[in-house]
Write a protein that holds these residues in place. Structure first.
Motif, PDB file in Angstrom:
ATOM      1  N   TRP A 112      24.167  14.370  -1.771  1.00  2.00           N
ATOM      2  CA  TRP A 112      24.996  14.019  -0.882  1.00  2.00           C
ATOM      3  C   TRP A 112      25.127  12.457   0.411  1.00  2.00           C
ATOM      4  O   TRP A 112      26.219  12.065  -0.121  1.00  2.00           O
ATOM      5  CB  TRP A 112      25.249  15.411   0.691  1.00  2.00           C
ATOM      6  N   ASN A 113      24.239  12.674   0.956  1.00  2.00           N
ATOM      7  CA  ASN A 113      24.064  11.295   1.350  1.00  2.00           C
ATOM      8  C   ASN A 113      24.451   9.871   0.591  1.00  2.00           C
ATOM      9  O   ASN A 113      24.434   8.980   0.519  1.00  2.00           O
ATOM     10  CB  ASN A 113      23.641  10.494   2.795  1.00  2.00           C
TER      11      ASN A 113
ATOM     12  N   ASP B 176      33.646  14.098   4.297  1.00  4.78           N
ATOM     13  CA  ASP B 176      32.859  12.860   4.638  1.00  4.78           C
ATOM     14  C   ASP B 176      32.687  11.135   4.060  1.00  4.78           C
ATOM     15  O   ASP B 176      31.966   9.966   4.687  1.00  4.78           O
ATOM     16  CB  ASP B 176      31.201  12.802   3.900  1.00  4.78           C
TER      17      ASP B 176
ATOM     18  N   ASP C  22      33.971  22.129  -1.761  1.00  2.00           N
ATOM     19  CA  ASP C  22      33.086  21.177  -1.605  1.00  2.00           C
ATOM     20  C   ASP C  22      33.661  19.765  -1.347  1.00  2.00           C
ATOM     21  O   ASP C  22      33.050  18.712  -1.013  1.00  2.00           O
ATOM     22  CB  ASP C  22      31.719  21.414  -2.628  1.00  2.00           C
TER      23      ASP C  22
ATOM     24  N   PHE D 255      33.432  16.721   0.273  1.00  2.00           N
ATOM     25  CA  PHE D 255      33.439  15.415   0.186  1.00  2.00           C
ATOM     26  C   PHE D 255      34.013  13.923   0.526  1.00  2.00           C
ATOM     27  O   PHE D 255      34.114  12.946   0.975  1.00  2.00           O
ATOM     28  CB  PHE D 255      32.816  15.072  -0.828  1.00  2.00           C
TER      29      PHE D 255
ATOM     30  N   ARG E 118      22.165  21.315  -4.611  1.00  2.00           N
ATOM     31  CA  ARG E 118      22.432  19.946  -4.110  1.00  2.00           C
ATOM     32  C   ARG E 118      21.591  19.820  -2.759  1.00  2.00           C
ATOM     33  O   ARG E 118      20.924  20.851  -2.071  1.00  2.00           O
ATOM     34  CB  ARG E 118      23.976  19.174  -3.899  1.00  2.00           C
TER      35      ARG E 118
ATOM     36  N   GLU F  68      20.696  17.563   0.719  1.00  3.79           N
ATOM     37  CA  GLU F  68      21.073  16.270   1.511  1.00  3.79           C
ATOM     38  C   GLU F  68      20.815  15.160   1.578  1.00  3.79           C
ATOM     39  O   GLU F  68      21.969  14.226   1.693  1.00  3.79           O
ATOM     40  CB  GLU F  68      21.368  16.750   2.674  1.00  3.79           C
TER      41      GLU F  68
ATOM     42  N   PHE G 120      26.174  19.312  -8.141  1.00  8.92           N
ATOM     43  CA  PHE G 120      26.788  18.991  -7.218  1.00  8.92           C
ATOM     44  C   PHE G 120      27.992  18.952  -6.313  1.00  8.92           C
ATOM     45  O   PHE G 120      28.252  19.688  -4.870  1.00  8.92           O
ATOM     46  CB  PHE G 120      26.653  17.103  -6.909  1.00  8.92           C
TER      47      PHE G 120
END
Length: 285
Positions: free
Chosen positions: A124-125, A171, A164, A168, A119, A121, A158
């Motif tokens: 992820w965003n 975040d 992870d 997530f 994955r 960045e 992902f």
């Protein structure tokens, strides 16, 4: 140790529709306390008929979903990402109407979407931004907890491990997002069942699927259910533990999940025998 065991609608129906309402009383008749509705298409799910049948039967429910290529939160196409948020909001609406406290599944990326690289960045965003929107909507609508399922490397690049998934959740930053653990995926990706549960802790462990390593009858394979149940007990998890597998005749699901042989004559047989095995294991905790 008492656990609330449940069963997934996938045991009987590949794409739940009004003709499948009989599954609800059947789940209760077989001794399950919760039914997990696998929502293939939130815009065609028969929510009113399901609500009426749930009230008639008297059984709790939770919901899961898997996003698609058309509703992919990590797609480079902003329109597809917008579609993802709308699909998830519709799932939240369904949960609210059914009084389901949980919306689990692969709800942060399209199920089966692989880029043949780790994955990024940017992905992820995109996913975090999308989930922030969904969590905000869920808080405005009521009390639904979004639970992100870490699944194996062949189904997503992902989120594969609890560590992870917790990152997530942090975040995203809302208190209505947690982790969905599934033993079938854990045995491929985690180093240790106990440590994965501890990584989530009571704060972040929101939902559990109790599946065997081959998706066969739970309690007949390699998953260390006694260790797992003890870890779950020790962190104070109070949610349901749900058996999710598929009827051997489901061509699309079996193909997507690479199930090439029968583990029971029917999905129902798998669920019933699995429930018996898991209850016996739980009694030893």
């Amino acid at each position: 140790m008492y656990f609330k065991f449940g069963v997934d609608s996938f045991i009987w129906a590949e794409k739940f529709s009004e003709k499948d309402l009989w599954i609800i009383p059947k789940a209760k008749e077989l001794g399950f306390e919760v039914i997990d509705f696998a929502i293939a298409d939130p815009f065609s799910f028969p929510v009113k008929a399901v609500k009426e049948k749930l009230e008639e039967v008297g059984i709790d429910c939770v919901c899961t979903t898997t996003l698609t290529a058309e509703t992919n939160p990590i797609s480079p196409d902003p329109e597809v990402r917008k579609n993802a948020a709308e699909a998830m909001k519709k799932c939240v609406d369904i949960c609210e109407e059914l009084e389901s406290p949980i919306l689990g599944g692969v709800n942060y990326a399209a199920w089966g979407y692989l880029t043949k690289r780790p994955r990024t960045e940017e992905e992820w965003n995109w996913a975090v931004a999308n989930m922030k929107e969904v969590c905000k909507y869920a808080k405005e609508k009521g009390n639904v907890i979004i639970c992100v399922e870490c699944v194996n490397r062949f189904e997503t690049h992902f989120l594969n491990i609890a560590e992870d998934a917790v990152k997530f959740c942090k975040d995203v930053g809302y208190d209505n997002i947690k982790v969905h653990l599934d033993c079938f995926h854990m045995i491929r990706e985690e180093k240790n069942f106990t440590e994965a549960v501890k990584t989530c802790g009571k704060e972040y462990l929101g939902y559990i699927h109790v599946n065997e390593n081959d998706r066969g009858i739970p309690g007949t394979g390699l998953v260390p259910f006694k260790e797992f149940f003890l870890a779950v007990k020790n962190i104070g998890y109070e949610g349901p533990l749900v058996i999710e597998s598929f009827d051997p005749s489901f061509e699309e699901l079996s193909g997507n999940c690479a199930i090439w042989r029968k583990f029971a004559d029917t999905g129902e047989e798998l669920a019933v025998k699995g429930l018996k095995n898991l209850k016996e294991i739980a009694e030893t905790i």
